[in-house]
Scaffold this motif. Structure first.
Motif, PDB file in Angstrom:
ATOM      1  N   ASN A 285       0.802  -1.230   0.000  1.00  0.00           N
ATOM      2  CA  ASN A 285       0.000   0.000   0.000  1.00  0.00           C
ATOM      3  C   ASN A 285       0.837   1.285   0.000  1.00  0.00           C
ATOM      4  OD1 ASN A 285      -2.321  -1.699   0.242  1.00  0.00           O
ATOM      5  ND2 ASN A 285      -2.039  -1.743   2.456  1.00  0.00           N
ATOM      6  N   VAL A 286       1.979   1.252  -0.689  1.00  0.00           N
ATOM      7  CA  VAL A 286       2.819   2.443  -0.772  1.00  0.00           C
ATOM      8  C   VAL A 286       2.128   3.499  -1.638  1.00  0.00           C
ATOM      9  CG1 VAL A 286       5.034   3.361  -1.569  1.00  0.00           C
ATOM     10  CG2 VAL A 286       4.925   1.105  -0.482  1.00  0.00           C
ATOM     11  N   ASN A 287       2.115   4.744  -1.184  1.00  0.00           N
ATOM     12  CA  ASN A 287       1.529   5.811  -1.993  1.00  0.00           C
ATOM     13  C   ASN A 287       2.606   6.833  -2.378  1.00  0.00           C
ATOM     14  OD1 ASN A 287       1.936   7.262   0.362  1.00  0.00           O
ATOM     15  ND2 ASN A 287      -0.225   7.267   0.940  1.00  0.00           N
ATOM     16  N   LYS A 288       2.201   7.823  -3.125  1.00  0.00           N
ATOM     17  CA  LYS A 288       3.092   8.913  -3.544  1.00  0.00           C
ATOM     18  C   LYS A 288       4.232   8.464  -4.462  1.00  0.00           C
ATOM     19  CE  LYS A 288       2.073  11.796   0.517  1.00  0.00           C
ATOM     20  NZ  LYS A 288       1.137  12.653  -0.220  1.00  0.00           N
ATOM     21  N   VAL A 289       4.061   7.340  -5.160  1.00  0.00           N
ATOM     22  CA  VAL A 289       5.049   6.949  -6.179  1.00  0.00           C
ATOM     23  C   VAL A 289       4.848   7.840  -7.400  1.00  0.00           C
ATOM     24  CG1 VAL A 289       5.852   5.100  -7.693  1.00  0.00           C
ATOM     25  CG2 VAL A 289       5.115   4.585  -5.347  1.00  0.00           C
ATOM     26  N   LYS A 290       5.908   8.429  -7.903  1.00  0.00           N
ATOM     27  CA  LYS A 290       5.800   9.371  -9.015  1.00  0.00           C
ATOM     28  C   LYS A 290       5.380   8.663 -10.300  1.00  0.00           C
ATOM     29  CE  LYS A 290       7.189  12.797  -6.441  1.00  0.00           C
ATOM     30  NZ  LYS A 290       6.220  13.832  -5.998  1.00  0.00           N
ATOM     31  N   TYR A 291       4.281   9.142 -10.856  1.00  0.00           N
ATOM     32  CA  TYR A 291       3.693   8.517 -12.038  1.00  0.00           C
ATOM     33  C   TYR A 291       4.672   8.474 -13.210  1.00  0.00           C
ATOM     34  CZ  TYR A 291       1.271   9.080 -16.540  1.00  0.00           C
ATOM     35  OH  TYR A 291       0.914   9.013 -17.858  1.00  0.00           O
ATOM     36  N   GLU A 292       5.273   9.600 -13.563  1.00  0.00           N
ATOM     37  CA  GLU A 292       6.129   9.655 -14.747  1.00  0.00           C
ATOM     38  C   GLU A 292       7.397   8.832 -14.559  1.00  0.00           C
ATOM     39  OE1 GLU A 292       6.915  13.619 -16.011  1.00  0.00           O
ATOM     40  OE2 GLU A 292       4.826  14.066 -16.490  1.00  0.00           O
ATOM     41  N   ALA A 293       7.968   8.874 -13.352  1.00  0.00           N
ATOM     42  CA  ALA A 293       9.187   8.105 -13.092  1.00  0.00           C
ATOM     43  C   ALA A 293       8.907   6.608 -13.190  1.00  0.00           C
ATOM     44  CB  ALA A 293       9.746   8.459 -11.725  1.00  0.00           C
ATOM     45  N   ALA A 317       0.617   1.464  -4.701  1.00  0.00           N
ATOM     46  CA  ALA A 317       1.602   0.849  -5.609  1.00  0.00           C
ATOM     47  C   ALA A 317       1.552  -0.673  -5.635  1.00  0.00           C
ATOM     48  CB  ALA A 317       3.008   1.298  -5.210  1.00  0.00           C
ATOM     49  N   ASN A 318       0.532  -1.284  -5.021  1.00  0.00           N
ATOM     50  CA  ASN A 318       0.484  -2.745  -4.995  1.00  0.00           C
ATOM     51  C   ASN A 318       0.571  -3.348  -6.395  1.00  0.00           C
ATOM     52  OD1 ASN A 318       0.308  -2.803  -2.217  1.00  0.00           O
ATOM     53  ND2 ASN A 318      -1.920  -3.002  -2.172  1.00  0.00           N
ATOM     54  N   TYR A 319      -0.162  -2.750  -7.341  1.00  0.00           N
ATOM     55  CA  TYR A 319      -0.185  -3.329  -8.691  1.00  0.00           C
ATOM     56  C   TYR A 319       1.027  -2.935  -9.527  1.00  0.00           C
ATOM     57  CZ  TYR A 319      -4.363  -6.057  -8.366  1.00  0.00           C
ATOM     58  OH  TYR A 319      -5.258  -7.044  -8.029  1.00  0.00           O
ATOM     59  N   LEU A 320       1.820  -1.982  -9.039  1.00  0.00           N
ATOM     60  CA  LEU A 320       3.141  -1.794  -9.633  1.00  0.00           C
ATOM     61  C   LEU A 320       3.996  -3.027  -9.340  1.00  0.00           C
ATOM     62  CD1 LEU A 320       4.263   1.900  -8.942  1.00  0.00           C
ATOM     63  CD2 LEU A 320       3.717   0.865 -11.148  1.00  0.00           C
ATOM     64  N   TRP A 321       4.022  -3.417  -8.069  1.00  0.00           N
ATOM     65  CA  TRP A 321       4.787  -4.599  -7.685  1.00  0.00           C
ATOM     66  C   TRP A 321       4.311  -5.829  -8.454  1.00  0.00           C
ATOM     67  CZ3 TRP A 321       9.199  -3.953  -5.497  1.00  0.00           C
ATOM     68  CH2 TRP A 321       9.408  -2.979  -4.513  1.00  0.00           C
ATOM     69  N   ILE A 322       3.010  -6.036  -8.471  1.00  0.00           N
ATOM     70  CA  ILE A 322       2.454  -7.225  -9.129  1.00  0.00           C
ATOM     71  C   ILE A 322       2.857  -7.255 -10.604  1.00  0.00           C
ATOM     72  CG2 ILE A 322       0.286  -8.328  -9.838  1.00  0.00           C
ATOM     73  CD1 ILE A 322      -0.904  -7.285  -7.149  1.00  0.00           C
TER      74      ILE A 322
END
Length: 626
Positions: A285-293, A317-322
């Motif tokens: 459940n990490v938030n504030k991950v920069k979209y463009e980066a 960011a859960n689905y970034l990891w997945i």
């Protein structure tokens, strides 16, 4: 060395070292690295002596004396040569007038010189951390003769035990949490890493790697020959623990730390599409991950999760990891990872990514884990498994397992799976995959363990029944015999202690407690054998209400691509005449767990919607007041 003796050694060493820690006035984290460093010195010496003996067996002689071993001899055996001043016996026998802390520092420097991978990793400054007497006591403590059993990797096990104990204390110090060993072993058992490249992009202290090495070695394969480990860990302290952990277990790993190791923005090892196995316990459940980066970093085969148009940040960011875990796999790769339970049913962009994942046919197993498996996290979690090399007949199927009511209570705030519970859950996966021979191998392990426990049975006729145990039909009868023996031993123990004189009472009590503990351990093995065979017999898979269900992709689509196991397995029927209160309560709480999951998922969706509307302050105030 027996399992009970190892456990006793672990407890004794921890209690003694912990008592010494009180004299140092250090916090758990401050004390952690120096103590693990001393265990590493002991391990390095034990391994040095073992390899030295192997080298000397065929060593040529000159004038009747075998030629001395050299650093190059050790390198050929993937071991570290120890100069004399880095050997444990040298430090133990250092004269009293010498500065022991300074000597330990020089020992660490000498090892780093021999093994550049450890350069700057091993702890130092012992002369400022510990007084001479305290350091001497610690060195003596870890000089236990049992730690010479290098073939059983006793020191590696001690190191893991201390690391886990420190993890619990460090977690209470600053909120850091490590992956519990039982979850790690479950992941390893299901993805079965036997070869090639293994990546953990959130590797922490390296538990996934160590367990993979254990799995391979247990199958008669040298882990260093067959596996290449790659890790990214942003926290420098954890990365140091990882590198030491790898060294203690004789594993070669490429570990990167610091900003370069931030997996949201960096694929440092350039492994997209190249990994045979991926395993991880990423931060949830990490938030504030920069979209463009994140977009520029790639590894997004199914697109980006939802993000806030105003802040250009990804809200969860859960689905970034997945997506990363899937993207790293090669054409036959497998992945296993821990994930927040809410991710199995989250909506909007997450749901769209999940649909695409399911439609690949590569989602293999989804397993729900109950509460209190983490030191600092009481909520349940889920284990996800991908397999790009699935058999054709399984491409349209996903195995769901709901294990939220299947665990062993360690204490009021911590649960775990035992060795046998892990085998049982893994056996369900074996049957789903059609690997009947692996299921039967587990049955043989049960029979071997039960036969080994027969010597504790007094009645010779009943003992013979355990000694000859080789089928499931006698398990219930054997359990009754074992439970009867426990009662007999407890009654006998009470009488013996009552009749004993004061001097011998303590020794008699300890002997009786050890005996009863061994029989109860065998009782638990028999219970777990019954748990497995009552459901699947000699090896026939069946959907079990409240436990497991094989669902087709069509069934998953009908449930709006939810991957929540409870939505498929249902709830087990509770028998009215069931006298086992503990088991009944676990079954009753399955439905409560399901409702809690639905509530958590709904709250996550509401919060995500509020964030999309730019109402972050309102969301934060809700959390603050919760």
């Amino acid at each position: 060395m027996s399992q009970n003796n190892i456990k006793s050694l672990e407890n004794d060493l921890w209690e003694s070292a912990d008592a010494l820690r009180e004299g140092s006035k250090l916090s758990s984290q401050e004390y952690c690295m120096p103590v693990l460093g001393l265990i590493y010195l002991r391990y390095a010496f034990t391994r040095f002596k073992y390899v030295e003996a192997e080298i000397l067996k065929d060593r040529p002689s000159r004038n009747g004396v075998k030629l001395p071993v050299e650093s190059s001899d050790f390198k050929s055996k993937s071991a570290i040569f120890l100069p004399e001043n880095a050997r444990y016996d040298y430090l133990l026998n250092l004269p009293k007038d010498k500065n022991l802390g300074e000597a330990v520092d020089k020992a660490m420097e000498a090892i780093e010189k021999e093994c550049p991978d450890l350069s700057g990793i091993l702890p130092k400054n012992y002369q400022t951390i510990f007084k001479n007497d305290l350091l001497k006591d610690l060195l003596r403590l870890f000089n236990n003769d049992a730690l010479n059993e290098i073939k059983d990797d006793v020191i590696g096990r001690i190191y893991e035990y201390f690391l886990n104990k420190f993890a619990k204390n460090i977690a209470s110090d600053d909120g850091v949490f490590f992956t519990p060993k039982s979850l790690v072993r479950m992941i390893v058992n299901i993805i079965q890493p036997t070869h090639g490249k293994i990546l953990d992009p959130a590797c922490g202290s390296g538990g996934m790697f160590v367990s993979s090495g254990d799995f391979v070695n247990a199958n008669g394969i040298n882990a260093s020959d067959k596996l290449t480990f790659f890790g990214q860990e942003k926290v420098e302290f954890n990365a140091k623990l990882c590198k030491m952990n790898m060294a203690v277990h004789g594993l070669n790993a490429k570990i990167i730390s610091g900003d370069e190791a931030n997996s949201f923005y960096n694929d440092y090892h350039k492994l997209e599409g190249k990994c045979d196995f991926v395993m991880a316990n990423p931060p949830f459940n990490v938030n504030k991950v920069k979209y463009e980066a994140a977009l520029n970093a790639g590894r997004l085969p199914f697109g980006l999760p939802g993000y806030n148009e105003k802040t250009k940040e990804i809200g969860n960011a859960n689905y970034l990891w997945i997506s990363y875990f899937y993207a790293y796999l090669n054409e036959t790769g497998r992945a296993g990872f821990v994930m927040a339970s809410s991710a199995t049913d989250s909506q909007h962009a997450d749901r769209d990514i999940r649909q695409k994942l399911v439609e690949t046919g590569d989602v293999d197993v989804i397993l729900s884990v109950g509460n209190n498996f983490f030191y600092t996290l009481s909520l349940p979690c889920t284990l996800w498994f991908f397999d790009k090399g699935k058999k054709d007949e399984l491409k349209n199927k996903v195995l769901f397992i709901d294990a939220r009511n299947y665990f062993t209570v360690v204490d009021r705030n911590l649960n775990e799976w035992t060795k046998w519970q892990i085998k049982n859950l893994t056996s369900i996966v074996h049957l789903y995959r059609g690997e009947i021979e692996k299921y039967k191998a587990v049955l043989e392990e049960y029979f071997d363990a039960i036969r080994a426990g027969a010597l504790f049975i007094d009645d010779l006729e009943k003992r013979d029944l355990l000694t000859e145990c080789n089928s499931i039909e006698h398990l219930h009868e054997i359990l009754a015999i074992t439970q009867e023996q426990i009662k007999i031993c407890e009654e006998t123990a009470q009488k013996a202690e009552a009749q004993a004189d004061r001097k011998s009472k303590k020794a008699i009590k300890q002997a009786n407690e050890d005996m009863i503990a061994n029989i109860k351990e065998n009782e638990e093995i028999i219970k777990q054998a019954i748990w497995l065979t009552d459901k699947f017999g000699e090896g026939t898979y069946a959907d079990i209400a409240g436990l497991c269900k094989i669902a087709t992709r069509a069934e998953i689509a009908e449930k709006n691509y939810s991957l929540t196991p409870g939505a498929y397995v249902g709830v087990a029927e509770v028998m009215e005449d069931d006298e086992n209160f503990e088991e009944r309560m676990k079954e009753i709480h399955v439905e409560l767990n399901k409702l809690q999951d639905e509530s958590n998922n709904l709250m996550a969706t509401i919060n995500a919607n509020l964030k999309e509307l730019g109402l972050e302050e309102y969301v934060e105030s809700r959390h603050a007041n919760a």
